[in-house]
Design a protein around this motif. Structure first.
Motif, PDB file in Angstrom:
ATOM      1  N   UNK A  97      23.145  16.379 -68.111  1.00 12.17           N
ATOM      2  CA  UNK A  97      24.052  15.244 -68.293  1.00 12.17           C
ATOM      3  C   UNK A  97      25.426  15.659 -68.805  1.00 12.17           C
ATOM      4  N   UNK A  98      25.712  16.974 -68.834  1.00 14.40           N
ATOM      5  CA  UNK A  98      26.996  17.446 -69.358  1.00 14.40           C
ATOM      6  C   UNK A  98      28.008  17.717 -68.255  1.00 14.40           C
ATOM      7  N   UNK A  99      27.685  17.281 -67.013  1.00 11.35           N
ATOM      8  CA  UNK A  99      28.575  17.373 -65.845  1.00 11.35           C
ATOM      9  C   UNK A  99      28.700  18.785 -65.279  1.00 11.35           C
ATOM     10  N   UNK A 100      27.890  19.725 -65.727  1.00 14.10           N
ATOM     11  CA  UNK A 100      27.942  21.070 -65.162  1.00 14.10           C
ATOM     12  C   UNK A 100      27.226  21.157 -63.821  1.00 14.10           C
ATOM     13  N   UNK A 101      26.366  20.194 -63.540  1.00 13.07           N
ATOM     14  CA  UNK A 101      25.662  20.144 -62.266  1.00 13.07           C
ATOM     15  C   UNK A 101      26.355  19.128 -61.373  1.00 13.07           C
ATOM     16  N   UNK A 102      26.961  19.603 -60.303  1.00 11.15           N
ATOM     17  CA  UNK A 102      27.850  18.778 -59.497  1.00 11.15           C
ATOM     18  C   UNK A 102      27.098  17.905 -58.493  1.00 11.15           C
ATOM     19  N   UNK A 103      27.790  16.872 -58.010  1.00 11.90           N
ATOM     20  CA  UNK A 103      27.234  15.982 -57.003  1.00 11.90           C
ATOM     21  C   UNK A 103      27.080  16.698 -55.670  1.00 11.90           C
ATOM     22  N   UNK A 104      28.033  17.557 -55.310  1.00  8.01           N
ATOM     23  CA  UNK A 104      27.985  18.252 -54.014  1.00  8.01           C
ATOM     24  C   UNK A 104      26.737  19.121 -53.902  1.00  8.01           C
ATOM     25  N   UNK A 105      26.427  19.882 -54.941  1.00  3.09           N
ATOM     26  CA  UNK A 105      25.236  20.739 -54.906  1.00  3.09           C
ATOM     27  C   UNK A 105      23.975  19.879 -54.900  1.00  3.09           C
ATOM     28  N   UNK A 106      24.002  18.774 -55.641  1.00  2.22           N
ATOM     29  CA  UNK A 106      22.850  17.869 -55.645  1.00  2.22           C
ATOM     30  C   UNK A 106      22.573  17.354 -54.241  1.00  2.22           C
ATOM     31  N   UNK A 107      23.612  16.907 -53.548  1.00  7.37           N
ATOM     32  CA  UNK A 107      23.445  16.389 -52.187  1.00  7.37           C
ATOM     33  C   UNK A 107      22.994  17.493 -51.229  1.00  7.37           C
ATOM     34  N   UNK A 108      23.510  18.685 -51.441  1.00  9.45           N
ATOM     35  CA  UNK A 108      23.103  19.806 -50.586  1.00  9.45           C
ATOM     36  C   UNK A 108      21.617  20.108 -50.759  1.00  9.45           C
ATOM     37  N   UNK A 109      21.135  20.108 -52.011  1.00  6.08           N
ATOM     38  CA  UNK A 109      19.724  20.383 -52.252  1.00  6.08           C
ATOM     39  C   UNK A 109      18.837  19.281 -51.679  1.00  6.08           C
ATOM     40  N   UNK A 110      19.265  18.028 -51.851  1.00  5.75           N
ATOM     41  CA  UNK A 110      18.494  16.919 -51.283  1.00  5.75           C
ATOM     42  C   UNK A 110      18.441  17.034 -49.764  1.00  5.75           C
ATOM     43  N   UNK A 111      19.591  17.398 -49.161  1.00 10.01           N
ATOM     44  CA  UNK A 111      19.645  17.572 -47.711  1.00 10.01           C
ATOM     45  C   UNK A 111      18.698  18.657 -47.222  1.00 10.01           C
ATOM     46  N   UNK A 112      18.622  19.743 -47.963  1.00  8.86           N
ATOM     47  CA  UNK A 112      17.707  20.821 -47.588  1.00  8.86           C
ATOM     48  C   UNK A 112      16.255  20.332 -47.596  1.00  8.86           C
ATOM     49  N   UNK A 198      25.074  28.302 -56.583  1.00  4.22           N
ATOM     50  CA  UNK A 198      26.101  27.381 -57.073  1.00  4.22           C
ATOM     51  C   UNK A 198      26.800  28.001 -58.268  1.00  4.22           C
ATOM     52  N   UNK A 199      27.970  27.458 -58.583  1.00  4.44           N
ATOM     53  CA  UNK A 199      28.713  27.843 -59.784  1.00  4.44           C
ATOM     54  C   UNK A 199      28.814  26.613 -60.683  1.00  4.44           C
ATOM     55  N   UNK A 200      28.347  26.685 -61.913  1.00  2.00           N
ATOM     56  CA  UNK A 200      28.384  25.514 -62.796  1.00  2.00           C
ATOM     57  C   UNK A 200      29.811  25.019 -63.023  1.00  2.00           C
ATOM     58  N   UNK A 201      29.950  23.710 -63.114  1.00  6.54           N
ATOM     59  CA  UNK A 201      31.231  23.108 -63.461  1.00  6.54           C
ATOM     60  C   UNK A 201      31.454  23.230 -64.972  1.00  6.54           C
ATOM     61  N   UNK A 202      32.663  22.906 -65.407  1.00  5.77           N
ATOM     62  CA  UNK A 202      32.953  22.882 -66.833  1.00  5.77           C
ATOM     63  C   UNK A 202      32.275  21.679 -67.486  1.00  5.77           C
ATOM     64  N   UNK A 203      31.909  21.836 -68.749  1.00  8.42           N
ATOM     65  CA  UNK A 203      31.280  20.735 -69.470  1.00  8.42           C
ATOM     66  C   UNK A 203      32.214  19.534 -69.535  1.00  8.42           C
ATOM     67  N   UNK A 204      31.613  18.332 -69.496  1.00  2.00           N
ATOM     68  CA  UNK A 204      32.422  17.120 -69.564  1.00  2.00           C
ATOM     69  C   UNK A 204      32.879  16.793 -70.971  1.00  2.00           C
ATOM     70  N   UNK A 205      32.286  17.407 -71.953  1.00  2.00           N
ATOM     71  CA  UNK A 205      32.647  17.150 -73.347  1.00  2.00           C
ATOM     72  C   UNK A 205      31.629  17.767 -74.277  1.00  2.00           C
ATOM     73  N   UNK A 206      31.997  17.899 -75.531  1.00  2.00           N
ATOM     74  CA  UNK A 206      31.080  18.487 -76.494  1.00  2.00           C
ATOM     75  C   UNK A 206      30.952  19.983 -76.305  1.00  2.00           C
ATOM     76  N   UNK A 207      29.987  20.550 -76.970  1.00  2.00           N
ATOM     77  CA  UNK A 207      29.757  21.988 -76.904  1.00  2.00           C
ATOM     78  C   UNK A 207      28.309  22.255 -76.540  1.00  2.00           C
ATOM     79  N   UNK A 208      28.055  23.449 -76.031  1.00  2.00           N
ATOM     80  CA  UNK A 208      26.704  23.833 -75.656  1.00  2.00           C
ATOM     81  C   UNK A 208      25.812  23.896 -76.890  1.00  2.00           C
TER      82      UNK A 208
END
Length: 322
Positions: A97-112, A198-208
């Motif tokens: 939920x920290x936005x590091x997992x993108x929508x594009x990769x999600x759709x690609x995995x679902x498509x596969x 895939x390459x993780x996106x930057x966090x949407x906020x907060x810290x790891x």
């Protein structure tokens, strides 16, 4: 009837990125409906947040959703299981939920998964190594050791970001390990799996929430759950030390009998005591880790306890544990 996709997203103190993540979920829901004709249900798991994350999500989520609130922080591994326990979709997507997992990769995995019925699981594999060269080499060594002498391989740099068929999700819920190492459990379960880089996106906020100590403890969790290699390595070191001691003893005896050289006293004794004492302590500590895992499993405590489940704006009381 249209197939349903469950999106499982555990979170812990993610109030800063909550609104942006809800936006991502909304866009993902629309794209999944348009491309694959699937309905979406969002299952968010609150792993004991203390910053009002659950309330923020509840106020902004739309469509079909529920928030499973755990009674305290049980850890991400347990939170993922809680999400799987509450899923009933034809497919299940697990993402952070920290936005590091993108929508594009999600759709690609679902498509596969949609296009290849022979595949059961599609997982995202990080192709960008972060951190120092030493850290990357240690990671490689970790996977080589943990995968040795196994009937299955835990893929390197693959985490929880994956999509699976409902049958796989149901199979995973039957595995009730108390000391959970999801990377290993996903691999152990088997099924036909495929990787997507895939390459993780930057966090949407907060810290790891992952510190260096957490990573070390998590790695040790993996070893004690899925590998006997540490015990065998320590045993091998002990065997080599015994052979070295025997060879040294033969050398000393040879020097005394044939050359009359006096047997070294205090220094050699101290070296032997420190060496073998250290090996014994290391072995006892390692055995203690395995004993602790066994003890944790034998207590048969629930993996997590649910405080309540939010549907819309009204909480629904549920059973106290799973």
């Amino acid at each position: 009837m249209a197939e349903m996709l469950d999106i499982i997203a555990p979170f812990f103190n993610e109030a800063e990125s909550a609104i942006a993540f809800v936006g991502l979920l909304d866009r993902l829901e629309v794209a999944v409906a348009e491309r694959f004709g699937m309905t979406v249900r969002k299952i968010l798991v609150d792993d004991g947040s203390r910053d009002g994350s659950a309330e923020t999500f509840a106020a902004t989520l739309s469509g079909s959703w529920e928030i499973v609130r755990l009674s305290r922080n049980f850890g991400k591994e347990a939170a993922v299981l809680a999400g799987l326990d509450h899923s009933r979709g034809d497919m299940v997507l697990i993402m952070d939920s920290d936005l590091q997992h993108s929508m594009d990769i999600s759709l690609r995995m679902i498509g596969e998964l949609v296009e290849h019925p022979q595949i059961d699981v599609v997982y995202a594999q990080n192709d960008r190594r972060e951190g120092s060269w030493r850290r990357s080499q240690l990671a490689r060594l970790f996977y080589r050791l943990i995968n040795s002498s196994q009937r299955f391989d835990i893929p390197e740099n693959a985490g929880d970001f994956r999509v699976m068929r409902g049958a796989v999700a149901r199979a995973l819920t039957s595995v009730r390990d108390k000391r959970r190492f999801n990377k290993g459990l996903f691999a152990w379960a088997g099924f036909r799996q495929k990787a997507v880089l895939y390459s993780p996106e930057n966090r949407g906020g907060g810290t790891s929430k992952w510190t260096r100590f957490n990573l070390i403890a998590f790695s040790l969790e993996g070893f004690t759950s899925f590998s006997v290699i540490p015990l065998r390595v320590i045993s091998l070191i002990g065997l080599l030390a015994a052979f070295a001691g025997l060879a040294y003893g033969v050398k000393v005896l040879f020097e005394v009998l044939f050359y009359g050289i006096a047997v070294p006293g205090y220094p050699s004794i101290m070296v032997a005591v420190v060496l073998f004492g250290g090996l014994n302590l290391a072995l006892l500590g390692l055995i203690g880790e395995y004993v602790w895992v066994t003890l944790s499993e034998s207590k048969d405590r629930p993996v997590y306890i649910v405080r309540d489940v939010l549907h819309g704006n009204a909480p629904e009381q549920v059973a106290p544990g799973k």
